[in-house]
Design a protein around this motif. Structure first.
Motif, PDB file in Angstrom:
ATOM      1  N   SER A  19       0.851  -1.183   0.000  1.00 52.10           N
ATOM      2  CA  SER A  19       0.000   0.000   0.000  1.00 52.10           C
ATOM      3  C   SER A  19       0.888   1.235   0.000  1.00 52.10           C
ATOM      4  CB  SER A  19      -0.919   0.007   1.215  1.00 52.10           C
ATOM      5  OG  SER A  19      -0.151   0.028   2.413  1.00 52.10           O
ATOM      6  N   TYR A  20       0.318   2.374  -0.360  1.00 49.78           N
ATOM      7  CA  TYR A  20       1.081   3.620  -0.390  1.00 49.78           C
ATOM      8  C   TYR A  20       0.149   4.803  -0.217  1.00 49.78           C
ATOM      9  CZ  TYR A  20      -0.680   4.509  -5.087  1.00 49.78           C
ATOM     10  OH  TYR A  20      -1.499   4.766  -6.171  1.00 49.78           O
ATOM     11  N   SER A  21       0.706   5.926   0.144  1.00 51.51           N
ATOM     12  CA  SER A  21      -0.066   7.159   0.257  1.00 51.51           C
ATOM     13  C   SER A  21       0.701   8.286  -0.403  1.00 51.51           C
ATOM     14  CB  SER A  21      -0.361   7.495   1.722  1.00 51.51           C
ATOM     15  OG  SER A  21       0.849   7.621   2.458  1.00 51.51           O
ATOM     16  N   LEU A  22      -0.031   9.167  -1.069  1.00 52.41           N
ATOM     17  CA  LEU A  22       0.538  10.336  -1.722  1.00 52.41           C
ATOM     18  C   LEU A  22       0.198  11.578  -0.902  1.00 52.41           C
ATOM     19  CD1 LEU A  22      -0.453   9.444  -5.384  1.00 52.41           C
ATOM     20  CD2 LEU A  22       1.870   9.465  -4.469  1.00 52.41           C
ATOM     21  N   PRO A  23       1.033  12.597  -0.941  1.00 53.60           N
ATOM     22  CA  PRO A  23       0.858  13.746  -0.049  1.00 53.60           C
ATOM     23  C   PRO A  23      -0.400  14.574  -0.253  1.00 53.60           C
ATOM     24  CG  PRO A  23       2.606  14.155  -1.661  1.00 53.60           C
ATOM     25  CD  PRO A  23       2.262  12.709  -1.760  1.00 53.60           C
ATOM     26  N   GLY A  30     -11.041  14.273   5.497  1.00 51.59           N
ATOM     27  CA  GLY A  30      -9.776  14.982   5.633  1.00 51.59           C
ATOM     28  C   GLY A  30      -8.599  14.105   6.024  1.00 51.59           C
ATOM     29  N   LYS A  31      -8.795  12.783   5.987  1.00 52.58           N
ATOM     30  CA  LYS A  31      -7.707  11.853   6.320  1.00 52.58           C
ATOM     31  C   LYS A  31      -6.935  11.481   5.066  1.00 52.58           C
ATOM     32  CE  LYS A  31     -10.266   9.796  10.184  1.00 52.58           C
ATOM     33  NZ  LYS A  31     -10.844   8.538  10.726  1.00 52.58           N
ATOM     34  N   LEU A  32      -5.625  11.287   5.226  1.00 55.30           N
ATOM     35  CA  LEU A  32      -4.785  10.908   4.097  1.00 55.30           C
ATOM     36  C   LEU A  32      -5.220   9.540   3.581  1.00 55.30           C
ATOM     37  CD1 LEU A  32      -2.289  12.040   2.551  1.00 55.30           C
ATOM     38  CD2 LEU A  32      -0.882  10.556   4.007  1.00 55.30           C
ATOM     39  N   ARG A  33      -5.524   9.455   2.284  1.00 53.75           N
ATOM     40  CA  ARG A  33      -5.950   8.184   1.708  1.00 53.75           C
ATOM     41  C   ARG A  33      -4.756   7.292   1.407  1.00 53.75           C
ATOM     42  NH1 ARG A  33     -10.107   8.305  -3.157  1.00 53.75           N
ATOM     43  NH2 ARG A  33      -9.968   6.068  -2.706  1.00 53.75           N
ATOM     44  N   SER A  34      -4.968   5.986   1.494  1.00 53.77           N
ATOM     45  CA  SER A  34      -3.949   5.038   1.068  1.00 53.77           C
ATOM     46  C   SER A  34      -4.557   4.136   0.004  1.00 53.77           C
ATOM     47  CB  SER A  34      -3.438   4.213   2.254  1.00 53.77           C
ATOM     48  OG  SER A  34      -4.481   3.460   2.828  1.00 53.77           O
ATOM     49  N   PHE A  35      -3.718   3.645  -0.892  1.00 57.41           N
ATOM     50  CA  PHE A  35      -4.160   2.822  -2.011  1.00 57.41           C
ATOM     51  C   PHE A  35      -3.353   1.520  -2.034  1.00 57.41           C
ATOM     52  CE2 PHE A  35      -4.703   7.274  -3.189  1.00 57.41           C
ATOM     53  CZ  PHE A  35      -6.025   7.308  -3.625  1.00 57.41           C
ATOM     54  N   VAL A  51       0.065   0.707  -9.719  1.00 58.49           N
ATOM     55  CA  VAL A  51      -0.753   1.487  -8.783  1.00 58.49           C
ATOM     56  C   VAL A  51      -2.044   1.972  -9.450  1.00 58.49           C
ATOM     57  CG1 VAL A  51       1.278   2.317  -7.529  1.00 58.49           C
ATOM     58  CG2 VAL A  51       0.396   3.652  -9.438  1.00 58.49           C
ATOM     59  N   PRO A  52      -3.061   2.333  -8.642  1.00 62.95           N
ATOM     60  CA  PRO A  52      -4.288   2.923  -9.189  1.00 62.95           C
ATOM     61  C   PRO A  52      -4.195   4.426  -9.405  1.00 62.95           C
ATOM     62  CG  PRO A  52      -4.580   2.493  -6.857  1.00 62.95           C
ATOM     63  CD  PRO A  52      -3.228   1.944  -7.228  1.00 62.95           C
ATOM     64  N   VAL A  53      -3.388   5.124  -8.597  1.00 61.01           N
ATOM     65  CA  VAL A  53      -3.187   6.574  -8.715  1.00 61.01           C
ATOM     66  C   VAL A  53      -1.688   6.813  -8.853  1.00 61.01           C
ATOM     67  CG1 VAL A  53      -3.499   8.819  -7.621  1.00 61.01           C
ATOM     68  CG2 VAL A  53      -5.226   7.035  -7.301  1.00 61.01           C
ATOM     69  N   VAL A  54      -1.254   7.354  -9.984  1.00 59.97           N
ATOM     70  CA  VAL A  54       0.172   7.368 -10.328  1.00 59.97           C
ATOM     71  C   VAL A  54       0.988   8.392  -9.554  1.00 59.97           C
ATOM     72  CG1 VAL A  54       1.807   7.761 -12.205  1.00 59.97           C
ATOM     73  CG2 VAL A  54      -0.256   6.420 -12.617  1.00 59.97           C
ATOM     74  N   GLY A  55       0.490   9.575  -9.329  1.00 58.36           N
ATOM     75  CA  GLY A  55       1.302  10.607  -8.691  1.00 58.36           C
ATOM     76  C   GLY A  55       2.183  11.324  -9.705  1.00 58.36           C
ATOM     77  N   LEU A  79       4.744   5.670 -15.300  1.00 57.34           N
ATOM     78  CA  LEU A  79       4.266   4.855 -16.401  1.00 57.34           C
ATOM     79  C   LEU A  79       2.762   5.079 -16.520  1.00 57.34           C
ATOM     80  CD1 LEU A  79       6.445   2.995 -14.551  1.00 57.34           C
ATOM     81  CD2 LEU A  79       6.277   1.604 -16.606  1.00 57.34           C
ATOM     82  N   LYS A  80       2.109   4.404 -17.464  1.00 56.68           N
ATOM     83  CA  LYS A  80       0.676   4.575 -17.658  1.00 56.68           C
ATOM     84  C   LYS A  80      -0.101   4.214 -16.394  1.00 56.68           C
ATOM     85  CE  LYS A  80      -3.169   3.186 -20.636  1.00 56.68           C
ATOM     86  NZ  LYS A  80      -3.602   2.342 -21.786  1.00 56.68           N
ATOM     87  N   ALA A  81       0.308   3.153 -15.702  1.00 57.56           N
ATOM     88  CA  ALA A  81      -0.408   2.715 -14.505  1.00 57.56           C
ATOM     89  C   ALA A  81       0.570   2.320 -13.403  1.00 57.56           C
ATOM     90  CB  ALA A  81      -1.333   1.553 -14.837  1.00 57.56           C
ATOM     91  N   GLY A  82       1.614   3.104 -13.262  1.00 60.32           N
ATOM     92  CA  GLY A  82       2.597   2.796 -12.231  1.00 60.32           C
ATOM     93  C   GLY A  82       3.672   3.855 -12.153  1.00 60.32           C
ATOM     94  N   PHE A  83       4.675   3.611 -11.301  1.00 63.04           N
ATOM     95  CA  PHE A  83       5.787   4.542 -11.216  1.00 63.04           C
ATOM     96  C   PHE A  83       7.051   3.826 -10.774  1.00 63.04           C
ATOM     97  CE2 PHE A  83       3.247   5.294  -7.215  1.00 63.04           C
ATOM     98  CZ  PHE A  83       4.113   4.674  -6.316  1.00 63.04           C
TER      99      PHE A  83
END
Length: 208
Positions: A19-23, A30-35, A51-55, A79-83
């Motif tokens: 899992s990961y979270s973006l800033p 209002g909580k930081l989402r994780s994916f 990943v689902p959300v690339v950043g 990438l198209k669906a990753g980093f």
């Protein structure tokens, strides 16, 4: 470093869930989402992650993987669906990471290490698919795992429990939400041999 350069380096092609979270991503409270996410190629210095959300390039993020633990890192390419993520860690942990990757590489080549249960959850060959809602709107999502009875996904879209939708062409309903995504129960049990094809099939475009 570019993705092409990394692909020429010594690394291990291994799928490890995490899992990961973006800033800048927060939920309605209002909580930081994780994916949810999954590694594709890993070295002690960097990794390619589906990943689902690339950043964005340059963003720092926090991630956690089942076999590796928590990482701080920076997106160096997308990438198209990753980093591609540059890993920040002390020398001693890099040495541990190298040993861990060697062990995982041997493990995935061991034919005796297999999940034999017919209805067990598994990771499909393609990590991304499309959610289609009752009103015809579509949202991309990342497949965490799937079984003949349902699927767990992570997506920018955040449905309420009970929402009817199709994952690929498999129709179902959202039955549970968890930290990194939500679970969908299929309306009908699917054939295990057809799931890879059905779960990743894009919806048909409506004619004008």
């Amino acid at each position: 470093m570019s993705v092409a350069e990394f692909l020429r380096q010594r690394a291990v092609d291994v799928a490890v869930s995490g899992s990961y979270s973006l800033p800048r991503w927060y939920d309605c409270e209002g909580k930081l989402r994780s994916f949810a996410c999954r590694t594709k190629r890993v070295s002690p210095f960097r990794m390619i992650v589906d990943v689902p959300v690339v950043g964005k390039v340059g963003e720092r993020l926090t991630s956690y993987f089942q076999d590796f633990g928590e990482f701080q890192g920076t997106i160096s390419a997308t990438l198209k669906a990753g980093f591609l993520m540059e890993l920040e860690m002390p020398r001693a942990r890099r040495a541990w990471m190298s040993e861990k990757l060697t062990w995982l590489e041997k493990k995935q080549k061991d034919a005796s290490v297999r999940e034999l249960r017919r209805d067990a959850r598994f990771v499909p060959q393609v990590s991304h698919t499309v959610l289609t809602l009752a009103d015809g709107s579509c949202h991309t999502c990342f497949i965490i795992d799937v079984s003949t009875a349902g699927v767990a996904v992570s997506s920018e879209y955040d449905p309420v429990i009970g929402t009817p939708l199709a994952v690929g062409t498999c129709v179902g309903r959202v039955i549970r939400k968890f930290e990194h995504g939500f679970a969908v129960k299929f309306a009908e049990k699917q054939d295990r041999d057809d799931l890879d094809r059905l779960i990743v099939r894009a919806p048909l475009l409506k004619s004008a």
